[in-house]
Scaffold this motif. Structure first.
Motif, PDB file in Angstrom:
ATOM      1  N   VAL B 363       0.817  -1.220   0.000  1.00 43.60           N
ATOM      2  CA  VAL B 363       0.000   0.000   0.000  1.00 43.60           C
ATOM      3  C   VAL B 363       0.853   1.274   0.000  1.00 43.60           C
ATOM      4  CG1 VAL B 363      -1.550   1.342   1.488  1.00 43.60           C
ATOM      5  CG2 VAL B 363      -1.991  -1.081   1.099  1.00 43.60           C
ATOM      6  N   GLU B 364       1.821   1.323   0.916  1.00 43.20           N
ATOM      7  CA  GLU B 364       2.601   2.556   1.066  1.00 43.20           C
ATOM      8  C   GLU B 364       3.445   2.836  -0.179  1.00 43.20           C
ATOM      9  OE1 GLU B 364       4.775   2.547   4.800  1.00 43.20           O
ATOM     10  OE2 GLU B 364       5.892   4.303   4.126  1.00 43.20           O
ATOM     11  N   THR B 365       3.993   1.778  -0.784  1.00 44.79           N
ATOM     12  CA  THR B 365       4.793   1.953  -1.996  1.00 44.79           C
ATOM     13  C   THR B 365       3.937   2.593  -3.087  1.00 44.79           C
ATOM     14  OG1 THR B 365       5.797  -0.156  -1.393  1.00 44.79           O
ATOM     15  CG2 THR B 365       6.415   0.754  -3.517  1.00 44.79           C
ATOM     16  N   TRP B 366       2.743   2.039  -3.302  1.00 45.70           N
ATOM     17  CA  TRP B 366       1.857   2.579  -4.338  1.00 45.70           C
ATOM     18  C   TRP B 366       1.487   4.025  -4.041  1.00 45.70           C
ATOM     19  CZ3 TRP B 366       2.180   0.291  -8.635  1.00 45.70           C
ATOM     20  CH2 TRP B 366       2.165  -1.105  -8.770  1.00 45.70           C
ATOM     21  N   ALA B 367       1.253   4.344  -2.766  1.00 47.10           N
ATOM     22  CA  ALA B 367       0.827   5.698  -2.415  1.00 47.10           C
ATOM     23  C   ALA B 367       1.929   6.721  -2.687  1.00 47.10           C
ATOM     24  CB  ALA B 367       0.407   5.748  -0.946  1.00 47.10           C
ATOM     25  N   ASN B 368       3.194   6.254  -2.702  1.00 48.70           N
ATOM     26  CA  ASN B 368       4.318   7.151  -2.988  1.00 48.70           C
ATOM     27  C   ASN B 368       4.428   7.493  -4.472  1.00 48.70           C
ATOM     28  OD1 ASN B 368       6.096   7.988  -0.741  1.00 48.70           O
ATOM     29  ND2 ASN B 368       6.154   5.806  -0.300  1.00 48.70           N
ATOM     30  N   VAL B 369       3.931   6.600  -5.326  1.00 51.75           N
ATOM     31  CA  VAL B 369       4.163   6.734  -6.766  1.00 51.75           C
ATOM     32  C   VAL B 369       3.645   8.053  -7.369  1.00 51.75           C
ATOM     33  CG1 VAL B 369       3.620   5.709  -9.020  1.00 51.75           C
ATOM     34  CG2 VAL B 369       4.443   4.265  -7.165  1.00 51.75           C
ATOM     35  N   PRO B 370       2.369   8.440  -7.113  1.00 51.79           N
ATOM     36  CA  PRO B 370       1.901   9.694  -7.716  1.00 51.79           C
ATOM     37  C   PRO B 370       2.757  10.901  -7.322  1.00 51.79           C
ATOM     38  CG  PRO B 370       0.048   8.470  -6.790  1.00 51.79           C
ATOM     39  CD  PRO B 370       1.294   7.778  -6.346  1.00 51.79           C
ATOM     40  N   ALA B 371       3.228  10.921  -6.075  1.00 49.81           N
ATOM     41  CA  ALA B 371       4.050  12.045  -5.621  1.00 49.81           C
ATOM     42  C   ALA B 371       5.377  12.081  -6.373  1.00 49.81           C
ATOM     43  CB  ALA B 371       4.301  11.941  -4.115  1.00 49.81           C
ATOM     44  N   ILE B 372       5.961  10.914  -6.630  1.00 53.01           N
ATOM     45  CA  ILE B 372       7.235  10.861  -7.360  1.00 53.01           C
ATOM     46  C   ILE B 372       7.042  11.331  -8.801  1.00 53.01           C
ATOM     47  CG2 ILE B 372       9.052   9.322  -8.238  1.00 53.01           C
ATOM     48  CD1 ILE B 372       8.571   7.595  -5.722  1.00 53.01           C
ATOM     49  N   ILE B 373       5.947  10.894  -9.425  1.00 54.71           N
ATOM     50  CA  ILE B 373       5.705  11.295 -10.817  1.00 54.71           C
ATOM     51  C   ILE B 373       5.480  12.810 -10.912  1.00 54.71           C
ATOM     52  CG2 ILE B 373       4.110  11.048 -12.783  1.00 54.71           C
ATOM     53  CD1 ILE B 373       6.012   8.648 -12.344  1.00 54.71           C
ATOM     54  N   SER B 374       4.763  13.381  -9.943  1.00 57.68           N
ATOM     55  CA  SER B 374       4.494  14.813 -10.068  1.00 57.68           C
ATOM     56  C   SER B 374       5.695  15.676  -9.658  1.00 57.68           C
ATOM     57  CB  SER B 374       3.250  15.206  -9.269  1.00 57.68           C
ATOM     58  OG  SER B 374       3.499  15.063  -7.904  1.00 57.68           O
ATOM     59  N   ARG B 375       6.401  15.253  -8.605  1.00 57.08           N
ATOM     60  CA  ARG B 375       7.493  16.102  -8.132  1.00 57.08           C
ATOM     61  C   ARG B 375       8.854  15.697  -8.682  1.00 57.08           C
ATOM     62  NH1 ARG B 375       6.266  18.934  -3.289  1.00 57.08           N
ATOM     63  NH2 ARG B 375       8.349  19.787  -3.491  1.00 57.08           N
ATOM     64  N   GLY B 376       8.960  14.526  -9.241  1.00 63.49           N
ATOM     65  CA  GLY B 376      10.213  14.105  -9.853  1.00 63.49           C
ATOM     66  C   GLY B 376      11.100  13.279  -8.938  1.00 63.49           C
ATOM     67  N   ALA B 377      11.933  12.434  -9.581  1.00 63.52           N
ATOM     68  CA  ALA B 377      12.818  11.528  -8.845  1.00 63.52           C
ATOM     69  C   ALA B 377      13.835  12.296  -8.001  1.00 63.52           C
ATOM     70  CB  ALA B 377      13.541  10.611  -9.833  1.00 63.52           C
ATOM     71  N   LYS B 378      14.275  13.426  -8.529  1.00 63.63           N
ATOM     72  CA  LYS B 378      15.317  14.195  -7.848  1.00 63.63           C
ATOM     73  C   LYS B 378      14.821  14.700  -6.494  1.00 63.63           C
ATOM     74  CE  LYS B 378      18.879  17.295  -9.497  1.00 63.63           C
ATOM     75  NZ  LYS B 378      19.136  18.397 -10.416  1.00 63.63           N
ATOM     76  N   TRP B 379      13.598  15.231  -6.519  1.00 64.69           N
ATOM     77  CA  TRP B 379      13.000  15.718  -5.275  1.00 64.69           C
ATOM     78  C   TRP B 379      12.886  14.582  -4.266  1.00 64.69           C
ATOM     79  CZ3 TRP B 379       8.146  13.715  -3.801  1.00 64.69           C
ATOM     80  CH2 TRP B 379       7.622  14.243  -2.610  1.00 64.69           C
ATOM     81  N   PHE B 380      12.371  13.406  -4.724  1.00 59.66           N
ATOM     82  CA  PHE B 380      12.141  12.283  -3.807  1.00 59.66           C
ATOM     83  C   PHE B 380      13.454  11.801  -3.210  1.00 59.66           C
ATOM     84  CE2 PHE B 380      11.211   7.842  -2.655  1.00 59.66           C
ATOM     85  CZ  PHE B 380      10.040   8.017  -1.925  1.00 59.66           C
ATOM     86  N   SER B 381      14.485  11.697  -4.078  1.00 65.37           N
ATOM     87  CA  SER B 381      15.741  11.150  -3.564  1.00 65.37           C
ATOM     88  C   SER B 381      16.495  12.169  -2.701  1.00 65.37           C
ATOM     89  CB  SER B 381      16.619  10.649  -4.710  1.00 65.37           C
ATOM     90  OG  SER B 381      16.848  11.702  -5.618  1.00 65.37           O
ATOM     91  N   SER B 382      16.043  13.434  -2.710  1.00 67.28           N
ATOM     92  CA  SER B 382      16.698  14.411  -1.836  1.00 67.28           C
ATOM     93  C   SER B 382      16.222  14.253  -0.389  1.00 67.28           C
ATOM     94  CB  SER B 382      16.400  15.838  -2.320  1.00 67.28           C
ATOM     95  OG  SER B 382      15.043  16.147  -2.069  1.00 67.28           O
ATOM     96  N   ILE B 383      15.149  13.497  -0.198  1.00 66.67           N
ATOM     97  CA  ILE B 383      14.642  13.243   1.152  1.00 66.67           C
ATOM     98  C   ILE B 383      15.177  11.885   1.594  1.00 66.67           C
ATOM     99  CG2 ILE B 383      12.526  12.904   2.526  1.00 66.67           C
ATOM    100  CD1 ILE B 383      11.126  14.532   0.211  1.00 66.67           C
ATOM    101  N   GLY B 384      15.529  11.776   2.870  1.00 62.84           N
ATOM    102  CA  GLY B 384      16.022  10.498   3.368  1.00 62.84           C
ATOM    103  C   GLY B 384      17.540  10.451   3.421  1.00 62.84           C
ATOM    104  N   CYS B 385      18.100   9.237   3.389  1.00 57.00           N
ATOM    105  CA  CYS B 385      19.554   9.114   3.460  1.00 57.00           C
ATOM    106  C   CYS B 385      20.049   8.201   2.339  1.00 57.00           C
ATOM    107  CB  CYS B 385      19.972   8.577   4.824  1.00 57.00           C
ATOM    108  SG  CYS B 385      19.341   6.934   5.175  1.00 57.00           S
TER     109      CYS B 385
END
Lengths: 155, 637
Positions: B363-385
């Motif tokens: 569930v959580e993986t799928w819920a992340n997908v729309p956010a990655i598509i709209s904001r881009g991979a770069k934005w997503f990978s800038s969060i976390g470690c």
């Protein structure tokens, strides 16, 4: 005779709802269980004949999943959550108390057919631990002391 | 409802949604997820409706889900034109007239909201919308903003971005938050390979526990041979002590559906299934409603957004079997059989459901997908470690002050979650360990409280991320009892197909029962260790091969507790019934007589105002005396 006929009719309707689809067997059994509160033996043989599925296959499913019961259940099912959060908050003391007060073991039904006592592994209400669910109602933050009063409301 | 085929149609829906998120009149929202309902939210909702009707107020009353902080529910939120959003916690029907008074006057006076929100985050649109313009009204100045509440301070919300913010019954509100715009972008502007590349670049790893890179899985499934392929969503959240997926399924079902449609397009799948466990009736109802809405809008069905792509999703209901959370068992169960797993050398991305290529994410993986598509991979990978991008949702429960659902960036130190977000341990007790990863995971002791919370560090510490349960334990939790608890669980849930799991786990359970029952023998601990090794090596699926983890990790960090049970026949935490005795403290007992009345075996005696005595031969160690004593006079040793 009449009782058996209405039973068959109900099961027939359920099978029809799923177009007799063999892959919907779990859903069919769930509906049957909801209708009768357990899976009566006669319904299983009826499904077997009607859908042309060996009875052993149906029993395999009925005994594999915890949601199914082959024994009649009481009017209310008491589900004591034994999830980790409930466990560390003392859920085992709740089950001990219920077993004592109802004079049955977990998994059994009281003589007056009012309550069936069950242990479940996590209702997903961990923030409210320890919890029990009676006939779908969640009772949060319980102590064993509150149990008799709660049960009285269901009688 | 007419179908939505163009960007213009989508914008219209978003406009409608925005009008209902922030209407031109007062809006009152009640958190009505399972946890809210159990704390009495329905009663509060009914009282609000009655009071609004009685006073003939022009107010919108609606439902939302939980925002995360479950320990302050039932939560009622008020949005009034040109005022910050206010959250009233621990509501009861009695407090309703007072809140309605404040609403009618438009001023906070008396009963205070717990926090306020000045603006709302529209994550997928990358913008923040303020609730009011101009200066902050005077009456709310001393109410803290949500970002100043300890529980929310360090949280970053991606997967749970809409939980508690929108009405889960409204698809328009989801669209207003930027929902289905990602789907539009994916279907009309991106090629399937491009979507997969984006997911790979984002570094999104499977949130179900394994941590396998989601994009790589999609790619393998896309390349697999077959005309018919499936995408599946694992909503069989079986880990005891975890309820993250339930919250998303109940509170923001469209985020999962949108993610799955994007995934299906990228993989080339035509059908999808969401497998939800039997214990979550509200999640099933909300998902079903959302699917019907998505179908009515044309997001599911034929020729979605005029792209020529066809896809639909069905719900499969579990029937209470923990093993069905395992990928191959889940697929067998979806086929309508007993959910037994099979050997993993045949990959499900090639031969899965009905032997066709199947891509399963949780569930959580799928819920992340729309956010990655709209904001881009770069934005997503800038969060976390490093190697762990994005956030992870945890259910922070057990012996901790602030209980609830938290979403934190990967790599956050464990102690930040426990002491800052969680607010430490109640009753001034000492923090002992935290259990993560459910029955396959392990316990992380206090000595490792600086550990970075990510897939790799937790694995190294002998535990695992798992789906996100985080159960905090204090000095009154017995670690041997916890190991016994999990092994007991696993013995019950073992499907019985392979011998190491069916027989091995049962024998381990017997040994642990003996140890907790005061019948531990010298050599038992070593026997547990060698059996663990055999099961890890020999079991067929992940349930079996990780089954010894709770024992191994508690042995690693809390061996002295095992020794105390086996050698000294003592339970240091005072939990194991056979090894403890209850007595009354001479100093603390006031002779009030409460325990005497409550004791089910009538084994407590004593005169009023004099120290009471427990008859050890009759005591069944039920603990009711300790629970009911207001003076903490019952000693457990």
């Amino acid at each position: 005779m009449k009782k058996a006929q209405t039973m068959d009719k109900k099961v027939k309707d359920i099978i029809k709802k799923y177009y007799g689809d063999k892959t919907a067997m779990i859903a069919i059994l769930q509906d049957v269980q909801e209708e009768f509160r357990y899976l009566p033996k006669e319904t299983l043989s009826f499904i077997s004949k009607k859908m042309d599925v060996p009875l052993t296959r149906i029993y395999e499913i009925a005994t594999f999943y915890n949601a199914f019961s082959l024994k009649p259940r009481g009017k209310h099912t008491i589900e004591v959550c034994l999830g980790t959060a409930c466990h560390v908050q003392g859920a085992s003391r709740l089950i001990d108390r219920l077993e004592r007060d109802l004079s049955i073991s977990s998994g059994d039904t009281t003589k007056d057919k009012m309550f069936t006592l069950e242990e479940v592994r996590c209702l997903g209400c961990c923030s409210l631990a320890p919890v029990i669910r009676i006939s779908g109602n969640v009772h949060p933050y319980l102590t064993q002391d509150e149990l008799p009063k709660i049960l009285r409301n269901y009688k | 409802m007419s179908t939505i085929k163009t960007l213009e149609d989508l914008n219209k829906a978003a406009k409608r949604g925005l009008e209902s998120i922030i209407p031109s009149k007062t809006k009152i929202m009640v958190g009505m997820s399972t946890s809210g309902l159990a704390s009495g939210a329905q009663e509060v909702y009914d009282a609000l409706a009655a009071e609004i009707k009685k006073r003939k107020l022009d107010v919108v009353l609606c439902k939302t889900s939980a925002m995360g902080m479950d320990c302050i529910e039932p939560l009622v939120e008020v949005i009034q034109p040109n005022r910050p959003r206010l959250a009233y916690s621990r509501m009861t029907a009695k407090k309703v007239p007072e809140v309605i008074n404040q609403v009618a006057k438009g001023v906070v006076d008396g009963f205070k909201p717990t926090y306020r929100m000045d603006e709302e985050d529209y994550l997928c649109l990358n913008e923040k919308k303020p609730y009011f313009k101009g200066p902050l009204p005077n009456d709310v100045k001393d109410i803290p903003t949500i970002s100043n509440v300890d529980f929310y301070k360090k949280q970053v919300k991606i997967a749970t971005r809409n939980c508690g913010m929108i009405n889960f019954e409204s698809i328009d509100e989801y669209v207003a938050k930027g929902g289905y715009f990602s789907l539009y972008k994916a279907l009309t502007q991106m090629k399937p390979e491009q979507i997969i590349d984006e997911i790979i670049a984002s570094g999104l790893r499977g949130r179900g526990g394994g941590g396998f890179p989601a994009g790589v899985k999609w790619q393998t499934c896309r390349r697999a041979h077959g005309d018919i392929k499936y995408v599946l969503c694992n909503g069989d959240e079986g880990d005891p002590g975890a309820y993250m997926d339930r919250s998303v399924m109940e509170g923001d079902p469209h985020s999962i559906i949108e993610g799955m449609i994007i995934g299906a397009f990228a993989i080339g799948a035509t059908d999808g299934f969401i497998y939800v466990r039997n214990e979550y009736p509200l999640a099933v109802a909300n998902l079903q409603r959302a699917l019907d809405q998505a179908r009515a809008y044309g997001f599911l069905g034929n020729n979605i957004f005029n792209s020529g792509f066809n896809f639909d999703i069905k719900i499969g209901k579990g029937a209470g079997a923990f093993v069905c959370g395992e990928s191959t068992a889940l697929m067998t169960s979806l086929e309508g059989k007993a959910g037994e797993p099979r050997a993993k050398y045949i990959h499900t991305v090639e031969y899965g459901l009905w032997n066709r290529p199947s891509n399963l994410n949780n569930v959580e993986t799928w819920a992340n997908v729309p956010a990655i598509i709209s904001r881009g991979a770069k934005w997503f990978s800038s969060i976390g470690c490093k190697n762990n991008s994005g956030t992870k949702v945890f259910s922070l429960v057990g012996k901790v002050n602030n209980i609830g659902l938290v979403e934190v960036p990967m790599g956050i130190p464990l102690k930040d979650i426990i002491y800052e977000i969680g607010g430490g341990i109640p009753g001034g007790k000492k923090f002992k360990a935290v259990q993560t990863g459910g029955p396959s995971g392990g316990c992380i002791p206090k000595s490792l409280e600086d550990i970075s919370v990510d897939f790799d560090a937790l694995w190294e510490a002998g535990s695992m991320m798992g789906s996100g349960g985080m159960i905090v334990m204090d000095e009154t939790t017995c670690m041997v009892d916890i190991a016994r608890y999990f092994i007991d669980f696993l013995e019950f849930e073992s499907c019985g197909k392979c011998v190491p799991c069916r027989e091995g786990v049962m024998r381990m359970n017997e040994i642990l029962h003996d140890i907790c029952g005061g019948k531990g023998r010298p050599g038992d601990i070593e026997l547990l260790e060698s059996m663990s090794k055999g099961i890890v090596d020999g079991a067929l699926c992940a349930l079996g091969s990780t089954a010894p983890n709770p024992v191994l990790s508690t042995l690693k960090y809390f061996r002295d507790e095992y020794t105390a049970h086996v050698r000294d026949k003592k339970c240091p935490a005072g939990v194991c019934k056979a090894l403890i005795r209850f007595s009354v403290s001479d100093e603390k007992c006031t002779g009030c007589g409460v325990c005497l009345k409550k004791c089910p075996t009538e084994c407590i005696s004593g005169e009023k105002k004099k120290t009471h005595v427990i008859d050890q031969t009759e005591c069944i160690k039920c603990g009711v005396c300790k629970e009911s004593c207001k003076f903490d006079a019952i000693i457990v040793e």
